[in-house]
Design a protein around this motif. Structure first.
Motif, PDB file in Angstrom:
ATOM      1  N   VAL A  67       0.809  -1.276  -0.107  1.00 16.33           N
ATOM      2  CA  VAL A  67       0.048  -0.089  -0.078  1.00 16.33           C
ATOM      3  C   VAL A  67       0.848   1.224   0.123  1.00 16.33           C
ATOM      4  CG1 VAL A  67      -1.857   1.506   0.979  1.00 16.33           C
ATOM      5  CG2 VAL A  67      -2.124  -1.242   1.288  1.00 16.33           C
ATOM      6  N   GLN A  68       0.757   2.173  -1.008  1.00 13.34           N
ATOM      7  CA  GLN A  68       1.507   3.398  -1.032  1.00 13.34           C
ATOM      8  C   GLN A  68       0.318   4.645  -0.840  1.00 13.34           C
ATOM      9  OE1 GLN A  68       3.828   2.352  -4.948  1.00 13.34           O
ATOM     10  NE2 GLN A  68       5.255   3.251  -3.496  1.00 13.34           N
ATOM     11  N   TYR A  69       0.816   5.438  -0.053  1.00 11.09           N
ATOM     12  CA  TYR A  69      -0.005   6.629   0.020  1.00 11.09           C
ATOM     13  C   TYR A  69       0.861   8.047   0.289  1.00 11.09           C
ATOM     14  CZ  TYR A  69       0.646   6.084   5.151  1.00 11.09           C
ATOM     15  OH  TYR A  69       1.324   5.869   6.276  1.00 11.09           O
ATOM     16  N   PRO A  70       0.370   9.000  -0.066  1.00 14.05           N
ATOM     17  CA  PRO A  70       1.112  10.346   0.264  1.00 14.05           C
ATOM     18  C   PRO A  70       0.721  11.084   1.526  1.00 14.05           C
ATOM     19  CG  PRO A  70      -0.555  10.597  -1.290  1.00 14.05           C
ATOM     20  CD  PRO A  70      -1.012   9.386  -0.877  1.00 14.05           C
ATOM     21  N   THR A  71       1.444  11.897   2.226  1.00 16.99           N
ATOM     22  CA  THR A  71       1.156  12.951   3.029  1.00 16.99           C
ATOM     23  C   THR A  71       1.647  14.167   2.629  1.00 16.99           C
ATOM     24  OG1 THR A  71       2.808  12.223   4.501  1.00 16.99           O
ATOM     25  CG2 THR A  71       0.891  11.086   5.012  1.00 16.99           C
ATOM     26  N   PHE A  72       0.988  15.045   3.326  1.00 17.94           N
ATOM     27  CA  PHE A  72       1.309  16.487   2.914  1.00 17.94           C
ATOM     28  C   PHE A  72       1.754  17.412   3.990  1.00 17.94           C
ATOM     29  CE2 PHE A  72      -1.913  14.637  -0.175  1.00 17.94           C
ATOM     30  CZ  PHE A  72      -1.055  14.715  -1.588  1.00 17.94           C
ATOM     31  N   GLY A  73       2.965  17.843   3.907  1.00 23.81           N
ATOM     32  CA  GLY A  73       3.386  18.531   5.175  1.00 23.81           C
ATOM     33  C   GLY A  73       4.080  20.103   4.743  1.00 23.81           C
ATOM     34  N   PRO A  74       4.380  20.859   5.675  1.00 28.32           N
ATOM     35  CA  PRO A  74       5.249  21.927   5.202  1.00 28.32           C
ATOM     36  C   PRO A  74       6.135  21.949   4.286  1.00 28.32           C
ATOM     37  CG  PRO A  74       4.921  21.821   7.454  1.00 28.32           C
ATOM     38  CD  PRO A  74       4.734  20.559   7.138  1.00 28.32           C
ATOM     39  N   GLU A  75       6.795  20.855   4.119  1.00 29.12           N
ATOM     40  CA  GLU A  75       8.007  20.794   3.263  1.00 29.12           C
ATOM     41  C   GLU A  75       7.604  19.965   1.967  1.00 29.12           C
ATOM     42  OE1 GLU A  75      11.076  18.864   5.309  1.00 29.12           O
ATOM     43  OE2 GLU A  75      11.177  20.508   6.812  1.00 29.12           O
ATOM     44  N   GLY A  76       6.333  19.782   1.786  1.00 27.40           N
ATOM     45  CA  GLY A  76       5.580  19.176   0.706  1.00 27.40           C
ATOM     46  C   GLY A  76       5.203  17.939   0.853  1.00 27.40           C
ATOM     47  N   ALA A  77       4.947  17.128  -0.345  1.00 26.87           N
ATOM     48  CA  ALA A  77       4.463  15.835  -0.289  1.00 26.87           C
ATOM     49  C   ALA A  77       5.144  14.839  -0.070  1.00 26.87           C
ATOM     50  CB  ALA A  77       3.640  15.425  -1.326  1.00 26.87           C
ATOM     51  N   GLU A  78       4.930  13.461   0.860  1.00 24.61           N
ATOM     52  CA  GLU A  78       6.042  12.704   1.115  1.00 24.61           C
ATOM     53  C   GLU A  78       5.141  11.280   0.811  1.00 24.61           C
ATOM     54  OE1 GLU A  78       8.676  10.836   4.580  1.00 24.61           O
ATOM     55  OE2 GLU A  78       7.382  12.447   4.948  1.00 24.61           O
ATOM     56  N   LEU A  79       5.657  10.443   0.003  1.00 22.46           N
ATOM     57  CA  LEU A  79       5.213   9.157  -0.365  1.00 22.46           C
ATOM     58  C   LEU A  79       5.677   7.992   0.603  1.00 22.46           C
ATOM     59  CD1 LEU A  79       3.536   7.542  -2.524  1.00 22.46           C
ATOM     60  CD2 LEU A  79       5.443   6.911  -3.496  1.00 22.46           C
ATOM     61  N   HIS A  80       4.776   7.357   1.174  1.00 22.28           N
ATOM     62  CA  HIS A  80       4.837   6.379   2.371  1.00 22.28           C
ATOM     63  C   HIS A  80       4.488   4.882   1.769  1.00 22.28           C
ATOM     64  CE1 HIS A  80       5.316   9.240   5.405  1.00 22.28           C
ATOM     65  NE2 HIS A  80       4.145   9.972   4.607  1.00 22.28           N
ATOM     66  N   THR A  81       5.204   3.874   2.134  1.00 22.45           N
ATOM     67  CA  THR A  81       4.708   2.670   1.806  1.00 22.45           C
ATOM     68  C   THR A  81       4.614   1.602   3.159  1.00 22.45           C
ATOM     69  OG1 THR A  81       6.224   2.611  -0.165  1.00 22.45           O
ATOM     70  CG2 THR A  81       5.546   0.453   0.509  1.00 22.45           C
ATOM     71  N   THR A  82       3.430   0.849   2.950  1.00 20.95           N
ATOM     72  CA  THR A  82       3.136  -0.056   4.218  1.00 20.95           C
ATOM     73  C   THR A  82       2.385  -1.286   3.507  1.00 20.95           C
ATOM     74  OG1 THR A  82       1.955  -0.217   6.310  1.00 20.95           O
ATOM     75  CG2 THR A  82       0.797   0.940   4.304  1.00 20.95           C
ATOM     76  N   SER A 146      -8.404  14.365   2.763  1.00 22.34           N
ATOM     77  CA  SER A 146      -7.795  13.913   1.437  1.00 22.34           C
ATOM     78  C   SER A 146      -6.528  12.781   1.702  1.00 22.34           C
ATOM     79  CB  SER A 146      -6.962  15.203   0.783  1.00 22.34           C
ATOM     80  OG  SER A 146      -8.027  15.955   0.487  1.00 22.34           O
ATOM     81  N   GLU A 147      -5.873  12.953   2.743  1.00 20.09           N
ATOM     82  CA  GLU A 147      -4.866  12.034   3.074  1.00 20.09           C
ATOM     83  C   GLU A 147      -5.439  10.466   3.432  1.00 20.09           C
ATOM     84  OE1 GLU A 147      -1.243  14.477   4.800  1.00 20.09           O
ATOM     85  OE2 GLU A 147      -3.002  14.362   6.031  1.00 20.09           O
ATOM     86  N   VAL A 148      -6.485  10.774   4.171  1.00 18.83           N
ATOM     87  CA  VAL A 148      -7.215   9.500   4.572  1.00 18.83           C
ATOM     88  C   VAL A 148      -7.964   8.894   3.292  1.00 18.83           C
ATOM     89  CG1 VAL A 148      -9.069   8.188   5.830  1.00 18.83           C
ATOM     90  CG2 VAL A 148      -7.536  10.162   6.878  1.00 18.83           C
ATOM     91  N   ARG A 149      -8.518   9.377   2.562  1.00 21.40           N
ATOM     92  CA  ARG A 149      -9.035   9.268   1.225  1.00 21.40           C
ATOM     93  C   ARG A 149      -8.014   8.319   0.179  1.00 21.40           C
ATOM     94  NH1 ARG A 149      -9.268  11.026  -3.676  1.00 21.40           N
ATOM     95  NH2 ARG A 149      -8.407  13.253  -2.990  1.00 21.40           N
ATOM     96  N   MET A 150      -6.947   8.943   0.263  1.00 20.97           N
ATOM     97  CA  MET A 150      -5.748   8.354  -0.721  1.00 20.97           C
ATOM     98  C   MET A 150      -5.352   7.096  -0.238  1.00 20.97           C
ATOM     99  SD  MET A 150      -3.896  11.601  -2.471  1.00 20.97           S
ATOM    100  CE  MET A 150      -4.065  12.753  -1.124  1.00 20.97           C
ATOM    101  N   LEU A 151      -5.272   7.062   1.268  1.00 20.54           N
ATOM    102  CA  LEU A 151      -4.834   5.637   1.748  1.00 20.54           C
ATOM    103  C   LEU A 151      -5.861   4.505   1.619  1.00 20.54           C
ATOM    104  CD1 LEU A 151      -5.387   3.887   4.528  1.00 20.54           C
ATOM    105  CD2 LEU A 151      -3.046   4.035   3.670  1.00 20.54           C
TER     106      LEU A 151
END
Length: 473
Positions: A67-82, A146-151
């Motif tokens: 499962v890959q999903y992005p999160t969005f923070g002050p420094e931009g988007a980050e892709l996570h894998t779980t 949005s982050e929850v939806r993409m996960l």
């Protein structure tokens, strides 16, 4: 397999540990059931219940996917894998049925323990559903919609090939509520190219969900506790000065400790208060909030808003009207007095020390609203100290029972009223208690609802497997 019952039990545990190394929660769940069923094994006669247990304790299928999903923070988007999991544990009684959990603690071991518990819980409902569970490591706290939806969408991309109304019907669990189920169902429809409402339960009533599904586990927990209070004549536990006006079917005058603050805790509290009981605690991962005289209706409404709308922490509750917040403490560490404990947070929240605190505080009834909330050694201790102990397989079955009712409504293209669902839920929980109690009585263990629930659930699955030839050479 030769040897005494004790030797065969130890051999089964060794073999399972060898096949599932390092999976402590799963082995804890297996050992709890296996050891509790010793009286059944001793009376098995021509049947080989122990041999059947080895079959039932092995999952039919373990599905893992990326499962890959992005999160969005002050420094931009980050892709996570779980890793996403779906353990399709047992289909002897029907399609795999069990929730999806999104939480930082998720592991293959935890998903297997939940799936194993689900087999017997679902069997006790007497509805045609097998046992399964799933989820992934993800913390919804602090995430945007949005982050929850993409996960959820990425999780469904890995899951959708393995589920269906007649195969496997997931629902919600910790971290997965109506919002997450909606996102996953939307992605499922996009991937399949057609609607199929029966594939998930816990949906909004706007598109195929059942009335009372959010309330069901909490309400069911209270309904089965009521049955136990009536059967075991709870008046005798109360001091003389507290007996006046206590009706046979209510909680009037009883102090109730509840852990957690999610759906189970919220709606168990609502029902307890409706029946006249005093709810004296709630908790989350940050700490516990307590009230000596019990939460008021307005305070309960504040908790509902805090948790369901603001998605906040119990530390944000107003403490102006008799409430006290205990940072970093669980309910069971505080040594509070109570009549009834309803652990409704997560697994292993009541340790042996917590169990001793409950006994010292006068608790005489424990009914488990969460899955395996009590360690095995704490269960053994509580059974010698409290008069009523209702294990999670029986006590928290209201959620999956109502999910099965949602499946029935989807299949028949019907929509039942809240009153109809509540009546069916109450009937199911009443029957679960009666089944566990009757089974315990048949083995001359009238107070042992742990044995009664485990034995009744196991025997139902055993008979199905035997009839289908799964236990023959």
């Amino acid at each position: 397999m030769a040897g005494t019952i004790e030797e065969r039990i130890e051999e089964i545990l060794r073999a399972l540990k060898g096949r599932h190394p390092g999976q402590e929660e799963f082995m804890q769940a297996v050992e709890e059931v296996l050891v509790s069923l010793k009286p059944l094994f001793e009376n098995q006669g021509e049947e080989d219940y122990l041999g059947a247990f080895s079959v039932i304790a092995e999952p039919e299928r373990v599905i893992k996917f990326r499962v890959q999903y992005p999160t969005f923070g002050p420094e931009g988007a980050e892709l996570h894998t779980t890793t996403g999991y779906r353990v399709q544990f047992n289909s002897a009684l029907g399609p795999y049925k069990g929730g999806l959990r999104f939480h930082p603690s998720v592991s293959e071991s935890i998903i297997k323990f939940l799936g194993f518990e689900q087999i017997f819980k679902n069997a006790l409902t007497n509805l045609p559903i097998g046992g399964g569970k799933g989820g992934c490591v993800f913390d919804p706290k602090g995430k945007s919609d949005s982050e929850v939806r993409m996960l959820c969408e990425h999780f469904m991309k890995g899951l959708y090939r393995h589920i269906g109304p007649n195969l496997d019907v997931p629902a919600g669990d910790i971290g997965v509520g109506g919002r997450e189920i909606g996102y996953m169902y939307g992605e499922y429809v996009r991937l399949k190219g057609q609607p199929d409402m029966g594939v998930l339960t816990g949906k909004s009533t706007d598109f195929g969900g059942s009335k009372l599904r959010p309330e069901a586990t909490g309400y069911g927990l209270v309904y089965i506790t009521l049955e136990a209070l009536k059967k075991y004549n709870h008046y005798r536990y109360l001091p003389e000065e507290r007996r006046a006006g206590v009706a046979e079917n209510c909680f009037k005058g009883l102090k109730v400790l509840i852990s957690g603050s999610g759906n189970v805790a919220q709606f168990a509290a609502q029902k307890v208060m409706e029946l006249g009981g005093q709810v004296c605690s709630f908790s989350d991962s940050t700490g516990t909030i307590t009230s000596t005289e019990g939460f008021s209706e307005d305070q309960l409404k504040e908790l509902f808003h805090l948790k369901n709308v603001k998605r906040g922490r119990v530390s944000e509750m107003s403490t102006a009207e008799g409430l006290e917040y205990h940072a970093g403490k669980s309910v069971w560490e505080l040594g509070l007095n109570c009549d009834i404990a309803l652990p409704s947070a997560t697994q292993n929240e009541i340790t042996l020390e917590g169990a001793k605190n409950l006994a010292a505080g006068g608790c005489w009834c424990v009914a488990e609203g969460a899955n395996m909330p009590t360690t095995n050694e704490a269960v053994d201790y509580l059974k010698t100290k409290v008069d009523i102990y209702i294990p999670a397989k029986a006590a928290n079955a209201g959620g999956v029972a109502t999910s099965a009712l949602e499946m029935a409504q989807n299949s028949a293209r019907l929509f039942w009223s809240s009153e109809e669902v509540d009546e069916k839920l109450n009937g199911i929980m009443t029957n679960i208690f009666a089944t566990a109690y009757k089974t315990a009585q048949e083995f001359d263990r009238p107070w042992d609802l742990q044995f009664g629930a485990n034995a009744a659930g196991f025997l139902k699955v055993y008979k199905a497997y035997k009839a289908m030839g799964y236990l023959k050479f």
